[in-house]
Scaffold this active site. Structure first.
Site, mmCIF file in Angstrom:
data_model
loop_
_atom_site.group_PDB
_atom_site.id
_atom_site.type_symbol
_atom_site.label_atom_id
_atom_site.label_comp_id
_atom_site.label_asym_id
_atom_site.label_seq_id
_atom_site.Cartn_x
_atom_site.Cartn_y
_atom_site.Cartn_z
ATOM 1 N N ASN A 1 -7.248 -7.131 14.958
ATOM 2 C CA ASN A 1 -6.278 -6.384 14.158
ATOM 3 C C ASN A 1 -4.914 -6.487 14.826
ATOM 4 O O ASN A 1 -4.751 -6.093 15.974
ATOM 5 C CB ASN A 1 -6.719 -4.923 14.044
ATOM 6 C CG ASN A 1 -5.941 -4.165 12.989
ATOM 7 O OD1 ASN A 1 -4.718 -4.175 12.972
ATOM 8 N ND2 ASN A 1 -6.658 -3.497 12.099
ATOM 9 N N GLY B 1 -4.569 -18.688 1.923
ATOM 10 C CA GLY B 1 -5.417 -17.503 1.859
ATOM 11 C C GLY B 1 -4.595 -16.228 1.856
ATOM 12 O O GLY B 1 -3.369 -16.253 1.938
ATOM 13 N N MET C 1 -4.223 -13.804 4.160
ATOM 14 C CA MET C 1 -3.436 -13.549 5.356
ATOM 15 C C MET C 1 -2.468 -14.683 5.663
ATOM 16 O O MET C 1 -1.305 -14.443 6.002
ATOM 17 C CB MET C 1 -4.353 -13.301 6.555
ATOM 18 C CG MET C 1 -4.752 -11.851 6.751
ATOM 19 S SD MET C 1 -3.337 -10.723 6.817
ATOM 20 C CE MET C 1 -2.341 -11.466 8.092
ATOM 21 N N GLY D 1 -5.234 -21.524 7.161
ATOM 22 C CA GLY D 1 -5.568 -20.628 6.060
ATOM 23 C C GLY D 1 -4.309 -20.325 5.259
ATOM 24 O O GLY D 1 -4.121 -19.220 4.745
ATOM 25 N N ALA D 2 -3.441 -21.326 5.149
ATOM 26 C CA ALA D 2 -2.098 -21.129 4.597
ATOM 27 C C ALA D 2 -2.094 -20.618 3.163
ATOM 28 O O ALA D 2 -1.155 -19.956 2.739
ATOM 29 C CB ALA D 2 -1.320 -22.443 4.677
ATOM 30 N N GLY E 1 -14.032 -6.050 12.373
ATOM 31 C CA GLY E 1 -13.840 -6.334 13.790
ATOM 32 C C GLY E 1 -13.110 -5.203 14.492
ATOM 33 O O GLY E 1 -13.383 -4.893 15.659
ATOM 34 N N LYS F 1 -13.926 -8.764 1.534
ATOM 35 C CA LYS F 1 -14.130 -8.919 2.982
ATOM 36 C C LYS F 1 -15.601 -9.189 3.264
ATOM 37 O O LYS F 1 -16.481 -8.460 2.800
ATOM 38 C CB LYS F 1 -13.661 -7.666 3.734
ATOM 39 C CG LYS F 1 -13.759 -7.816 5.256
ATOM 40 C CD LYS F 1 -13.053 -6.685 5.975
ATOM 41 C CE LYS F 1 -13.226 -6.753 7.488
ATOM 42 N NZ LYS F 1 -12.691 -7.987 8.079
ATOM 43 N N HIS G 1 -12.394 -1.612 3.443
ATOM 44 C CA HIS G 1 -11.582 -2.795 3.160
ATOM 45 C C HIS G 1 -11.843 -3.279 1.741
ATOM 46 O O HIS G 1 -12.742 -2.796 1.060
ATOM 47 C CB HIS G 1 -11.898 -3.919 4.160
ATOM 48 C CG HIS G 1 -11.352 -3.671 5.526
ATOM 49 N ND1 HIS G 1 -11.977 -2.853 6.446
ATOM 50 C CD2 HIS G 1 -10.224 -4.122 6.140
ATOM 51 C CE1 HIS G 1 -11.268 -2.826 7.564
ATOM 52 N NE2 HIS G 1 -10.206 -3.589 7.405
ATOM 53 N N HIS G 2 -11.057 -4.270 1.341
ATOM 54 C CA HIS G 2 -11.163 -4.854 -0.001
ATOM 55 C C HIS G 2 -12.553 -5.440 -0.248
ATOM 56 O O HIS G 2 -13.288 -5.784 0.687
ATOM 57 C CB HIS G 2 -10.097 -5.935 -0.184
ATOM 58 C CG HIS G 2 -10.180 -7.036 0.826
ATOM 59 N ND1 HIS G 2 -10.932 -8.170 0.643
ATOM 60 C CD2 HIS G 2 -9.605 -7.171 2.053
ATOM 61 C CE1 HIS G 2 -10.816 -8.963 1.686
ATOM 62 N NE2 HIS G 2 -10.017 -8.376 2.572
#
Length: 268
Positions: free
Chosen positions: A128, A13, A15, A10-11, A168, A162, A158-159
């Site tokens: 988390n 993305g 996160m 997920g480079a 989670g 999401k 959250h944004h």
């Protein structure tokens, strides 16, 4: 000092790119691989082309997963349940340690992932990676001392992008509270005539803007309210936590799935 070599899934993305940026800011890590989804417009580009370093690292797709992870010590992944179910078993077979922060799995998917990883490699799974949030989660056990008529409510925001709700993390907080107070039913919202029953735990979700994460536990007695709140300022806190877990994982030999309690020495 030998730096820990990481491959980030997920480079490109939210996160994944933050993990890469934070790794670049720390002298202990070296990014040696990057992975994205086949449908991503960044597949085949270099990290440099999307403003990340090391500039020469090519962003590969899961078809070239073996090439992406071949030099890595740890595979760090924040993607989707579908991608994790396809990719993590392959990474485990390649004998690479795993740090995974993806949420939204069904119970069946969690079971499949556990079967694919346990006994193969050391891994850290957590919904988390914030160190502060995990300490807060562990503090909940002290509220067992409260009388039974104190009601617990969980709120998370959250944004707007999401996908899963509740988060989670909220689910993990709910599990801890339910075990502590004996709640047998979870309510995700109220409308109309809806008086709270004694066996109900409330978990409320909101989505908006670019909020990285807010988790709040409200404990209401008849004459007082306890409020426990954790607010994230940026995704860097999750990235730093994931890198902290990766460093800890390098000293683990037993091929099992650990969590942040293990990483932080909070096992009870």
């Amino acid at each position: 000092m030998n730096r820990i070599k990481i491959c980030v899934a997920g480079a490109d993305g939210r996160m994944g790119s933050t993990v890469i940026k934070e790794a670049a800011a720390l002298n202990e890590f070296e990014v040696v691989g990057a992975v994205t989804a086949v449908e991503s417009g960044n597949a085949g580009k270099t990290l440099g082309e999307i403003g990340l370093t090391p500039k020469e690292i090519k962003i590969l797709t899961p078809q070239n997963l073996e090439e992406a992870v071949k030099s890595a010590d740890v595979y760090i992944s924040f993607t989707t349940p579908k991608a994790e179910l396809e990719n993590l078993p392959k990474v485990a077979r390649l004998n690479k340690r795993i740090v995974m922060g993806t949420t939204g799995f069904t119970e069946e998917q969690k079971k499949l992932l556990k079967e694919a990883i346990e006994g193969k490699v050391p891994a850290v799974f957590s919904p988390n990676f914030s160190i502060g949030l995990n300490v807060m989660l562990n503090s909940i056990r002290f509220y067992k001392a409260l009388p039974q008529d104190y009601d617990f409510t969980i709120f998370e925001m959250h944004h707007s992008g999401k996908m899963d709700a509740p988060s989670g993390t909220a689910k993990k907080i709910a599990e801890a509270i339910a075990a502590l107070k004996g709640y047998s039913k979870v309510i995700y919202g109220r409308e109309g005539l809806s008086k709270r029953a004694r066996e109900e735990l409330e978990v409320l979700s909101a989505r908006g803007g670019g909020v990285p994460g807010i988790h709040e536990v409200l404990i209401a007695g008849q004459h007082e309210l306890i409020r426990i709140e954790h607010i994230v300022f940026s995704r860097s806190v999750f990235a730093r936590g994931a890198l902290y877990a990766a460093k800890w994982l390098m000293n683990q030999k037993e091929p099992k799935i650990y969590d942040m309690n293990n990483v932080l020495g909070l096992e009870r």
